[in-house]
Structure formats: C-alpha cells, structure tokens
Write a protein that holds these residues in place. Structure first.
Motif, mmCIF file in Angstrom:
data_model
loop_
_atom_site.group_PDB
_atom_site.id
_atom_site.type_symbol
_atom_site.label_atom_id
_atom_site.label_comp_id
_atom_site.label_asym_id
_atom_site.label_seq_id
_atom_site.Cartn_x
_atom_site.Cartn_y
_atom_site.Cartn_z
ATOM 1 N N VAL A 65 0.801 -1.226 0.000
ATOM 2 C CA VAL A 65 0.000 0.000 0.000
ATOM 3 C C VAL A 65 0.833 1.276 0.000
ATOM 4 O O VAL A 65 0.579 2.186 -0.779
ATOM 5 N N GLU A 66 1.827 1.365 0.837
ATOM 6 C CA GLU A 66 2.575 2.616 0.968
ATOM 7 C C GLU A 66 3.618 2.839 -0.119
ATOM 8 O O GLU A 66 4.076 3.958 -0.308
ATOM 9 N N GLU A 67 3.982 1.788 -0.860
ATOM 10 C CA GLU A 67 5.080 1.932 -1.809
ATOM 11 C C GLU A 67 4.731 1.542 -3.244
ATOM 12 O O GLU A 67 5.574 1.663 -4.123
ATOM 13 N N SER A 68 3.526 1.101 -3.507
ATOM 14 C CA SER A 68 3.171 0.586 -4.832
ATOM 15 C C SER A 68 2.939 1.691 -5.850
ATOM 16 O O SER A 68 2.308 2.706 -5.559
ATOM 17 N N ASP A 69 3.427 1.449 -7.060
ATOM 18 C CA ASP A 69 3.147 2.348 -8.178
ATOM 19 C C ASP A 69 1.728 2.139 -8.698
ATOM 20 O O ASP A 69 1.256 2.908 -9.529
ATOM 21 N N LEU A 70 1.057 1.097 -8.231
ATOM 22 C CA LEU A 70 -0.307 0.815 -8.654
ATOM 23 C C LEU A 70 -1.329 1.701 -7.946
ATOM 24 O O LEU A 70 -2.489 1.761 -8.341
ATOM 25 N N ILE A 71 -0.892 2.368 -6.879
ATOM 26 C CA ILE A 71 -1.801 3.216 -6.103
ATOM 27 C C ILE A 71 -1.462 4.672 -6.337
ATOM 28 O O ILE A 71 -0.318 5.094 -6.176
ATOM 29 N N GLU A 72 -2.478 5.429 -6.735
ATOM 30 C CA GLU A 72 -2.329 6.868 -6.924
ATOM 31 C C GLU A 72 -2.944 7.554 -5.701
ATOM 32 O O GLU A 72 -4.116 7.373 -5.402
ATOM 33 N N TRP A 73 -2.130 8.285 -4.980
ATOM 34 C CA TRP A 73 -2.575 9.009 -3.789
ATOM 35 C C TRP A 73 -2.859 10.449 -4.195
ATOM 36 O O TRP A 73 -1.946 11.197 -4.539
ATOM 37 N N GLN A 74 -4.117 10.847 -4.149
ATOM 38 C CA GLN A 74 -4.503 12.209 -4.510
ATOM 39 C C GLN A 74 -4.710 13.027 -3.240
ATOM 40 O O GLN A 74 -5.284 12.542 -2.279
ATOM 41 N N GLY A 75 -4.238 14.256 -3.251
ATOM 42 C CA GLY A 75 -4.446 15.140 -2.109
ATOM 43 C C GLY A 75 -3.611 14.782 -0.902
ATOM 44 O O GLY A 75 -3.972 15.127 0.225
ATOM 45 N N GLY A 76 -2.523 14.081 -1.092
ATOM 46 C CA GLY A 76 -1.639 13.698 0.015
ATOM 47 C C GLY A 76 -1.375 12.207 0.002
ATOM 48 O O GLY A 76 -2.154 11.435 -0.540
ATOM 49 N N GLY A 77 -0.258 11.825 0.564
ATOM 50 C CA GLY A 77 0.162 10.433 0.564
ATOM 51 C C GLY A 77 -0.467 9.604 1.667
ATOM 52 O O GLY A 77 -1.437 10.019 2.315
ATOM 53 N N PRO A 78 0.100 8.424 1.904
ATOM 54 C CA PRO A 78 -0.467 7.493 2.883
ATOM 55 C C PRO A 78 -0.461 8.000 4.323
ATOM 56 O O PRO A 78 -1.161 7.462 5.166
ATOM 57 N N ASP A 79 0.297 9.057 4.590
ATOM 58 C CA ASP A 79 0.339 9.611 5.947
ATOM 59 C C ASP A 79 -0.592 10.804 6.126
ATOM 60 O O ASP A 79 -0.612 11.420 7.187
#
Length: 83
Positions: free
Chosen positions: A53-67
C-alpha cells in the motif's frame, strides 16, 4: 474487475471534509477509508492484498500520501476509551 493479467489502477482520493478518503479501482468504488489500515483492509477484501500500500506504483494518492489523514489521524490513534 477488468483484465486479470493487468493489475487495477487504485486511487485513494483526496480527503473529504470529514477526512475520509474514497478508494477506487477504475470506475468501481472499493470503499471509504479513515486511516491507512482501512485502505489495507479494503484492498484485502477486494483480493488485492498483494499490493504494498505505501510503496506501490499501482496506487495513486490524490491530495496527500499514505500519511495524510487530516482530522481523523489523531482520533484513530487514541484508545477507544478516550474517544
């Protein structure tokens, strides 16, 4: 959910007013997360738990990252008896 040989593009959308974030795969809403742990569980339930979840290129985090969980992180981190 599409071509099984190609991993889905997962988007964790920008935080809503309450701090929660929608999680989608293409046009499919997988769930609403209030914390990173929720994203992990939503992906597990969608049989996508092999994604880091925190490092995958498959996930696009919009409006801020996993934190980035404005307004909800502090609440989630407190013990239930203090909420």
């Amino acid at each position: 959910m599409g071509d099984p040989t190609r991993p889905p593009h997962i988007v964790v959308h920008s935080p809503a007013l309450d701090g929660s974030r929608r999680v989608t795969a293409g046009d499919t809403v997988l769930g609403v997360a209030s914390h990173l742990d929720d994203v992990v569980e939503i992906l597990r339930l969608a049989d996508l738990d092999r994604i880091e979840v925190e490092e995958s290129d498959l996930i696009e985090w919009q409006g801020g990252g996993p934190d980035e969980w404005p307004g909800l992180s502090e609440e989630h981190d407190r013990p239930p008896e203090e909420r």
